[in-house]
Design a protein around this motif. Sequence first.
Motif, PDB file in Angstrom:
ATOM      1  N   ARG A  56      47.570  25.300  55.174  1.00  0.00           N
ATOM      2  CA  ARG A  56      47.217  26.610  54.616  1.00  0.00           C
ATOM      3  C   ARG A  56      47.447  26.603  53.115  1.00  0.00           C
ATOM      4  O   ARG A  56      48.013  25.660  52.576  1.00  0.00           O
ATOM      5  CB  ARG A  56      48.044  27.717  55.292  1.00  0.00           C
ATOM      6  CG  ARG A  56      49.526  27.369  55.300  1.00  0.00           C
ATOM      7  CD  ARG A  56      50.446  28.471  55.012  1.00  0.00           C
ATOM      8  NE  ARG A  56      50.227  29.126  53.759  1.00  0.00           N
ATOM      9  CZ  ARG A  56      50.683  28.688  52.574  1.00  0.00           C
ATOM     10  NH1 ARG A  56      51.345  27.547  52.468  1.00  0.00           N
ATOM     11  NH2 ARG A  56      50.466  29.399  51.474  1.00  0.00           N
ATOM     12  N   ASP A 247      43.427  33.373  46.614  1.00  0.00           N
ATOM     13  CA  ASP A 247      42.517  32.770  47.594  1.00  0.00           C
ATOM     14  C   ASP A 247      41.059  32.864  47.156  1.00  0.00           C
ATOM     15  O   ASP A 247      40.236  32.031  47.522  1.00  0.00           O
ATOM     16  CB  ASP A 247      42.701  33.434  48.956  1.00  0.00           C
ATOM     17  CG  ASP A 247      44.032  33.023  49.541  1.00  0.00           C
ATOM     18  OD1 ASP A 247      45.050  33.665  49.207  1.00  0.00           O
ATOM     19  OD2 ASP A 247      44.070  32.023  50.268  1.00  0.00           O
ATOM     20  N   ASN A 257      44.597  37.726  47.506  1.00  0.00           N
ATOM     21  CA  ASN A 257      45.741  36.847  47.798  1.00  0.00           C
ATOM     22  C   ASN A 257      46.431  37.428  49.035  1.00  0.00           C
ATOM     23  O   ASN A 257      46.036  38.482  49.544  1.00  0.00           O
ATOM     24  CB  ASN A 257      46.687  36.764  46.591  1.00  0.00           C
ATOM     25  CG  ASN A 257      47.713  35.652  46.745  1.00  0.00           C
ATOM     26  OD1 ASN A 257      47.357  34.507  47.045  1.00  0.00           O
ATOM     27  ND2 ASN A 257      48.985  35.956  46.568  1.00  0.00           N
TER      28      ASN A 257
HETATM   29  O1  MRU Z   1      47.127  32.633  54.784  1.00  0.00           O
HETATM   30  P1  MRU Z   1      47.579  31.611  53.783  1.00  0.00           P
HETATM   31  O2  MRU Z   1      49.000  31.195  53.996  1.00  0.00           O
HETATM   32  O3  MRU Z   1      46.628  30.445  53.678  1.00  0.00           O
HETATM   33  O4  MRU Z   1      47.530  32.397  52.422  1.00  0.00           O
HETATM   34  C1  MRU Z   1      47.897  31.727  51.273  1.00  0.00           C
HETATM   35  C2  MRU Z   1      47.957  32.567  50.077  1.00  0.00           C
HETATM   36  O5  MRU Z   1      47.614  33.725  50.065  1.00  0.00           O
HETATM   37  C3  MRU Z   1      48.343  31.845  48.845  1.00  0.00           C
HETATM   38  O6  MRU Z   1      49.045  32.687  47.971  1.00  0.00           O
HETATM   39  C4  MRU Z   1      47.055  31.382  48.162  1.00  0.00           C
HETATM   40  O7  MRU Z   1      46.274  30.636  49.050  1.00  0.00           O
HETATM   41  C5  MRU Z   1      47.341  30.590  46.983  1.00  0.00           C
HETATM   42  S1  MRU Z   1      47.856  28.963  47.379  1.00  0.00           S
HETATM   43  C6  MRU Z   1      47.990  28.169  45.898  1.00  0.00           C
END
Ligand code: MRU
Length: 358
Positions: A56, A247, A257
């Motif tokens: 993730r 994201d 995000n």
């Molecule tokens: O659902 P996730 O854990 O993949 O979400 C991740 C985030 O929101 C992070 O802050 C984002 O991907 C930035 S990673 C450098």
Amino acid sequence: MNGIQPIFAEGDSVRLSVDESAVVILDQSLLPNKSEYLNLRSAGEMFAAIEGLKVRGAPAIGICAAYCLYVLAKACRESDYAHFLSEVKRHSQYLNSSRPTAVNLSWALSLMEKVAMDNRDKPVAEIIELMGAQASAIHAGDIASCRSISEYGLSLVKNGDGVLTHCNAGALATSRYGTALGPLILGKERGLGFKVFACETRPLLQGARLTSYELHRAGIDVTLICDNMASAVMKKGWVQACFVGADRIAANGDTANKIGTSAVAILAKYYGIPFYVLAPTSTIDFQCAGGDDIVIELRDPAEIKEKFFAEPVALKEIPCYNPAFDVTDAALISGIVTEKGLCRPPYKESLGRLFGGA
Ligand code: MRU
């Protein structure tokens, strides 16, 4: 790769197996209690690993998907170009449907597809090799971007500052230094000290399970707080800057995000604390005019009611709304740090200049 060593002794948390028949990932869903690596060989395993957050973080998902498509292309045993390309596209579409919000997923897959399409005059075996090189280049590019983001981000804070971060944007979510955590790790290497507040980040606790773990391992002073404590630590004057990842960043600077990020940004504005988004340019989506165009992933209510609890914390029949992300309005963002430097508002212009005015 650029002389930067992996933060994890075991190596990068996403990589190819030695014989290149599998994508090896550190299963982030088990951290910090267990460090287990998984070998992803089939498209189904790959999809499940991304959807289930075993891998993730926007950049890590992109890197993983690129290696996955390479492994699937290698396994496809089609020498006829048309059949090979249709298999590559089929796998790419399937992987792309695993999670909707992080643009790095479709960005990386489309770069991989482009290699397959642009080299139609070459034998399939050679195209596969080129796809492997493209996947490695995406990975190496992210390592370099994280390092550069870390440098620019470090210039925004000073020794002894308190920094609040939400979710996890460190090495696990990216490569090596990370994005939002990168300046803190680079600063530590240079003898600077920061007091970091990591929001636990409900419901999946990436802040508690991953950010506090990574920062603690790096020897950084980190204090874990519940998401609803951010205002209290800001009010006490303990936070001089907020650093978060992203994201998907729309053309106008609106930023998706992890859920709860926009609340942190609103609080930061109230308390007069600068709020920075740190992300590679691969997370910027110029096809998206603004935050309303960003698709927000909705996840299983069990993540709120059951996961991580010995017993369910709410009645079975209680409905849940479980969006994985929210959008922080550009107006709340003091700056967006990419590998190309710091962008200030108005973002349509400053982000556009990163891409030659696109
Ligand atoms: O659902 P996730 O854990 O993949 O979400 C991740 C985030 O929101 C992070 O802050 C984002 O991907 C930035 S990673 C450098």
